[in-house]
Enzyme design. Structure first.
Site, PDB file in Angstrom:
ATOM      1  N   THR A 198       0.873  -1.166   0.000  1.00  0.00           N
ATOM      2  CA  THR A 198       0.000   0.000   0.000  1.00  0.00           C
ATOM      3  C   THR A 198       0.905   1.210   0.000  1.00  0.00           C
ATOM      4  OG1 THR A 198      -1.614  -1.143   1.398  1.00  0.00           O
ATOM      5  CG2 THR A 198      -1.693   1.242   1.443  1.00  0.00           C
ATOM      6  N   GLY A 228      -9.999  -3.144   3.329  1.00  0.00           N
ATOM      7  CA  GLY A 228      -9.090  -2.982   4.464  1.00  0.00           C
ATOM      8  C   GLY A 228      -9.250  -1.602   5.052  1.00  0.00           C
ATOM      9  N   GLY A 250      -0.141  -2.152   6.059  1.00  0.00           N
ATOM     10  CA  GLY A 250      -0.084  -3.407   6.799  1.00  0.00           C
ATOM     11  C   GLY A 250      -1.485  -3.933   7.065  1.00  0.00           C
TER      12      GLY A 250
HETATM   13  N1  ASP Z   1      -3.486  -1.897   4.593  1.00  0.00           N
HETATM   14  C1  ASP Z   1      -3.779  -2.653   3.397  1.00  0.00           C
HETATM   15  C2  ASP Z   1      -5.095  -3.338   3.551  1.00  0.00           C
HETATM   16  O1  ASP Z   1      -5.410  -3.783   4.631  1.00  0.00           O
HETATM   17  C3  ASP Z   1      -2.780  -3.679   3.041  1.00  0.00           C
HETATM   18  C4  ASP Z   1      -1.356  -3.320   3.169  1.00  0.00           C
HETATM   19  O2  ASP Z   1      -1.016  -2.201   3.489  1.00  0.00           O
HETATM   20  O3  ASP Z   1      -0.504  -4.163   2.952  1.00  0.00           O
HETATM   21  O4  ASP Z   1      -5.766  -3.501   2.556  1.00  0.00           O
END
Ligand code: ASP
Length: 353
Positions: A198, A228, A250
């Site tokens: 992201t 998310g 995350g």
């Molecule tokens: N935060 C993102 C989500 O939950 C995923 C990521 O940042 O890796 O979709």
């Protein structure tokens, strides 16, 4: 701070006398903000480490007078349009059905507006669609079919976002799910695992105006329709023009439960430094994690990062496990800085992602 009875009576008497008690209270609340505002004037762009090219572009634009939100969206567009980046926009890894679904949200500090899209298909730049929701509708969040319909009406170009590489990765993941199904496993040495990724980006300009944006293709192999934290203002990103901006990358499910970006900005509003704000939010997130996701020592089996930018240009980021870096660009140029962390890398539970 509690209000003593005498203060309370004093306030009541002042009110009775027609004095502006409300503005007195407001002035008290605004005091630290005024102090911070005097520091405004150090243009800074910062965010997740994968945005290192983007912070340079955004900073350049901020210095040429571009609105901070337009500047950071131009910054994250680099990744969104890069077919080699499998975590955002074009080329992002698809959901379990092989469909790329993108999420993004943004906030514009000076005008106090927000826009977001979730599960957007076939449009490579969800950050720009999120801004269009903000600019052209009275809504904050559009998802799925409606989001795509809206994007097409706004003139965005429809395109297949599933690159050949991402399609191959999806097929490998799918074929290896079950040895007994009708999909043949290919024993090549390409490892396909769950991935995430992201970009969050935040900016403040010389006038002290702030903005924030987060864009993602979310988890690979997620369930159809999963959102998310990225498309949720207050979770994946948040901005208050009097205080600062914040964001997250995350495990979105963990960030949502503590309203991560909002919590960070509120900590700064109450006087925390950016580093204190991201670390306190991290502690809160760990405290809110369900036992099935913790190891025997109470450490999460997943990754999460928080980013903070204060109105005066101070920055910080925190990660659960040592080793992550975040991107910053100011008058010293673009660079990666170490995130504060909760646990040493060596203590990362096995199988954590
Ligand atoms: N935060 C993102 C989500 O939950 C995923 C990521 O940042 O890796 O979709």
């Amino acid at each position: 701070m509690s209000t003593s009875r005498r203060d309370f009576l004093g306030a009541g008497a002042a009110a009775a006398a027609g004095l502006l008690v409300g503005s007195t209270l407001e002035a008290q609340r605004a005091a630290p903000v005024v102090a911070r505002a005097q520091l405004a004037g150090r243009p800074t762009v910062m965010g997740s480490g994968n945005g290192i090219r983007g912070v340079a572009r955004a900073y350049d634009q901020v210095m040429r007078g571009t609105d901070p939100l337009d500047a950071i969206i131009a910054g994250v567009n680099i990744q969104e349009l890069d077919p080699e980046d499998q975590s955002v926009g074009l080329g992002g890894l698809p959901n379990e059905e092989g469909v790329v679904q993108l999420d993004a949200s943004c906030m514009h500090g000076p005008s106090k507006r927000a826009g977001a899209v979730g599960c957007l298909e076939d449009i490579a730049t969800p950050s720009l669609v999120a801004k269009a929701v903000m600019d052209y509708t009275d809504h904050t969040l559009l998802v799925g079919k409606g989001a795509k319909k809206f994007a097409l009406a706004m003139g965005f170009r429809e395109q297949n976002l599933l690159t050949e590489k991402s399609r191959q990765d999806w097929l490998r993941w799918k074929s290896r799910l079950n040895k007994d199904d009708f999909w043949l496993d290919h024993d090549d040495d390409v490892k396909v695992k769950f991935t995430s990724g992201t970009i969050n980006m935040n900016a403040v300009n010389a006038a002290g105006d702030l903005s924030s944006v987060t864009t993602t293709s979310g988890y690979s192999w997620k369930l159809d329709g999963r959102l998310g934290d990225s498309p949720i203002p207050g979770a994946g990103q948040y901005c208050d023009n009097t205080v600062g901006a914040a964001g997250s990358t995350g495990r979105g499910e963990a960030c949502i439960k503590v309203c991560g970006a909002f919590h960070i900005v509120e900590q700064m509003r109450n006087g925390a430094t950016p580093e204190q704000a991201v670390m306190r939010t991290m502690e809160r997130m760990v405290a809110m994690t369900e036992p099935r996701l913790l190891d025997e020592k109470g450490r999460p089996r997943f990754g999460l990062q928080f980013y903070a930018l204060a109105k005066d240009g101070r920055t910080a980021a925190a990660t659960l496990y040592e080793g992550a870096r975040y991107a910053v660009c100011d008058d010293k140029g673009p660079r990666l800085l170490d995130c504060a962390y909760m646990y040493r890398r060596a203590d990362m539970p096995r199988g954590a992602w």
